[in-house]
Design an enzyme around this catalytic site. Structure first.
Site, PDB file in Angstrom:
ATOM      1  N   HIS A  89       0.855  -1.202   0.000  1.00 18.02           N
ATOM      2  CA  HIS A  89       0.000   0.000   0.000  1.00 18.02           C
ATOM      3  C   HIS A  89       0.882   1.240   0.000  1.00 18.02           C
ATOM      4  O   HIS A  89       2.010   1.198   0.492  1.00 18.02           O
ATOM      5  CB  HIS A  89      -0.893  -0.002   1.249  1.00 18.02           C
ATOM      6  CG  HIS A  89      -2.096   0.889   1.108  1.00 18.02           C
ATOM      7  ND1 HIS A  89      -2.032   2.260   1.248  1.00 18.02           N
ATOM      8  CD2 HIS A  89      -3.390   0.605   0.821  1.00 18.02           C
ATOM      9  CE1 HIS A  89      -3.242   2.772   1.063  1.00 18.02           C
ATOM     10  NE2 HIS A  89      -4.087   1.788   0.795  1.00 18.02           N
ATOM     11  N   ASP A  91       2.223   4.849   1.332  1.00 18.86           N
ATOM     12  CA  ASP A  91       2.384   5.253   2.736  1.00 18.86           C
ATOM     13  C   ASP A  91       1.473   6.418   3.127  1.00 18.86           C
ATOM     14  O   ASP A  91       1.513   6.900   4.251  1.00 18.86           O
ATOM     15  CB  ASP A  91       3.855   5.587   3.029  1.00 18.86           C
ATOM     16  CG  ASP A  91       4.348   6.773   2.203  1.00 18.86           C
ATOM     17  OD1 ASP A  91       3.557   7.319   1.404  1.00 18.86           O
ATOM     18  OD2 ASP A  91       5.529   7.136   2.362  1.00 18.86           O
ATOM     19  N   ASP A 206     -39.561  30.727   8.803  1.00 20.29           N
ATOM     20  CA  ASP A 206     -39.691  29.622   7.839  1.00 20.29           C
ATOM     21  C   ASP A 206     -41.109  29.602   7.265  1.00 20.29           C
ATOM     22  O   ASP A 206     -41.915  28.723   7.586  1.00 20.29           O
ATOM     23  CB  ASP A 206     -39.361  28.317   8.607  1.00 20.29           C
ATOM     24  CG  ASP A 206     -39.438  27.069   7.749  1.00 20.29           C
ATOM     25  OD1 ASP A 206     -39.402  27.195   6.512  1.00 20.29           O
ATOM     26  OD2 ASP A 206     -39.537  25.969   8.329  1.00 20.29           O
TER      27      ASP A 206
END
Ligand code: SPV
Ligand code: MG
Length: 434
Positions: A89, A91, A206
């Site tokens: 993999h 680093d 609202d």
């Protein structure tokens, strides 16, 4: 021959992947894992090509001798099935949320008492940077973003959605990733542009006072810095003649879904319930709006979700269910059921009954008052989308109020400093590049 295993969470193979594969070849036969869509969305990568295409991409690489399916981001099953001699993999996973994966590989090596981790320096080249940015760009484009909600509904047991009202809150929804207790990584799947919060941050009630042009400007701010799909709170949808026009605009800019509620006249927030005068539209009237919206729509991907206010307005379960059936017949792509009770019983009852009759139509809930229910439980009741509709705004407001009072009280800002983000962190918070 030794088996070397690696797995890429990508739709494009670039120089960095090739470098890693060349290194891997030195250790033995290279086996690569093709991540399923469900596994891939646990990273911060949403697949832009199909699983079959991804698999083919890997199979065609000359360095790769075999491709296997990896259906979760952790490596336990890979270790059990493949017994790799090496895991290789980049680093770059030594930092950030990917550290969890690294730890998982090391735990598996210890458990199996076999295998070795090889870490190669990550390729930070211009080509890699450009490829990465091309993938992000694709994700942010309206035509891709729009369809992402429907795709998520296929691959994710529950679409976790967070309220956003600005670029900054959009970034929080986009970038918050935490390790999950059960293994894997957790993040939000989608964003909700709430009428309550969008109005509140503008200092307005609202009541559909903040008009659609302004709401869409908020959406644009969010879209500029994010890639995740957007569900817009469309209030009542307004006049049918306006709604059809707005549907096309929403689709064009890449919104994935609009939720419209079956109220009429002056709309107030649902959580007022019957404390204020609110009128529910007739079934026929609301069905006509849904059908008109669906007819206006140009793409297959956009969704119009119908929100039922019967429980909010105390019209009863039967009314809610009758409306759900009618709205689905009128063309609604999903049903949102709302309640203002703390006890989730009525919402559960609705969801269970609806699901027993209709296995396919997505169900949406907004657990603001009935907030004790865990996500797994929602999924068991047939819910597909859960929206955390206002929690960011509700956490930010008291914090800002307290800071404002603290500065006033002391006549200086020093005492407030302890609760503040360090200055260095705020100036480096926003990357130059998305
Ligand atoms: C909103 O977030 O604006 C909603 C959900 O419509 S609720 O506030 O619960 O009505
Ligand atoms: Mg609203």
């Amino acid at each position: 021959m030794s088996v070397v295993y690696t797995c890429f969470c990508t739709d494009i193979i670039h120089e960095g992947h090739r470098n890693l594969l060349h290194e891997a070849q030195k250790y033995g036969e290279v086996v690569v894992g093709a991540l399923t869509d469900a596994a891939m969305i646990q990273f911060d990568r949403f697949p832009t090509i199909s699983f079959a295409e991804r698999r083919k991409l890997l199979e065609e690489l000359p360095e790769v001798s075999r491709v296997i399916v990896q259906d979760e981001i952790f490596y336990d099953k890979v270790f059990d099935a493949l017994h790799p001699d090496y895991i290789i993999h980049g680093d770059n996973w030594k930092e950030g949320p990917l550290q969890e994966l690294r730890r998982n590989v090391l735990d598996n090596i210890a458990r199996a008492e076999a295998g070795e981790l090889i870490e190669v320096p990550y390729t930070w080249s211009e080509e890699v940077r450009k490829t990465d940015s091309r993938m992000r760009e694709k994700l942010a484009m309206p035509e891709f973003r729009r369809g992402r909600l429907r795709k998520l509904l296929q691959i994710s047991p529950l679409v976790k959605t967070l309220e956003v009202h600005s670029g900054l809150t959009g970034l929080i929804a986009e970038k918050t990733i935490i390790p999950s207790k059960r293994g894997g990584l957790k993040q939000y799947d989608a964003m909700w542009v709430s009428s309550l919060c969008d109005s509140t941050v503008k200092g307005k009630p609202d009541i559909e006072l903040v008009d659609m042009s302004s709401r869409l400007r908020t959406v644009d701010d969010v879209m500029e810095v994010t890639t995740k799909p957007i569900i817009l709170d469309g209030d009542t949808g307004g006049l049918v003649e306006h709604f059809v026009y707005n549907v096309r605009t929403m689709e064009r800019i890449g919104i994935s879904a609009v939720i419209i509620e079956d109220k009429t006249g002056l709309k107030k927030n649902s959580l007022f319930g019957t404390e204020v005068a609110q009128t529910q539209a007739s079934i026929e009237e609301f069905c006509a709006k849904i059908t008109a919206g669906k007819r206006a729509q140009r793409t297959e991907e956009f969704m119009i979700i119908a929100r039922i206010e019967s429980l909010i307005l105390e019209k009863g379960m039967e009314d809610a269910l009758a409306r759900a059936r009618a709205y689905v017949s009128a063309g609604a792509d999903g049903i949102m059921i709302h309640s203002r009770k703390k006890d989730p019983a009525e919402i559960f009852e609705f969801c269970d009954t609806f699901r027993s009759e209709d296995k396919a139509t997505p169900l949406v809930v907004v657990p603001t008052t009935f907030n004790s229910v865990y996500e797994e439980e929602w999924a068991k009741h047939g819910v597909n989308i859960v929206i955390y509709a206002n929690q960011l705004t509700r956490s930010a407001f008291p914090a800002m109020q307290d800071t404002a009072a603290e500065i006033l009280k002391n006549g200086r800002a020093l005492e407030a400093d302890g609760r503040l983000m360090p200055f260095h962190d705020i100036i480096t918070l926003i990357d130059d590049e998305l």
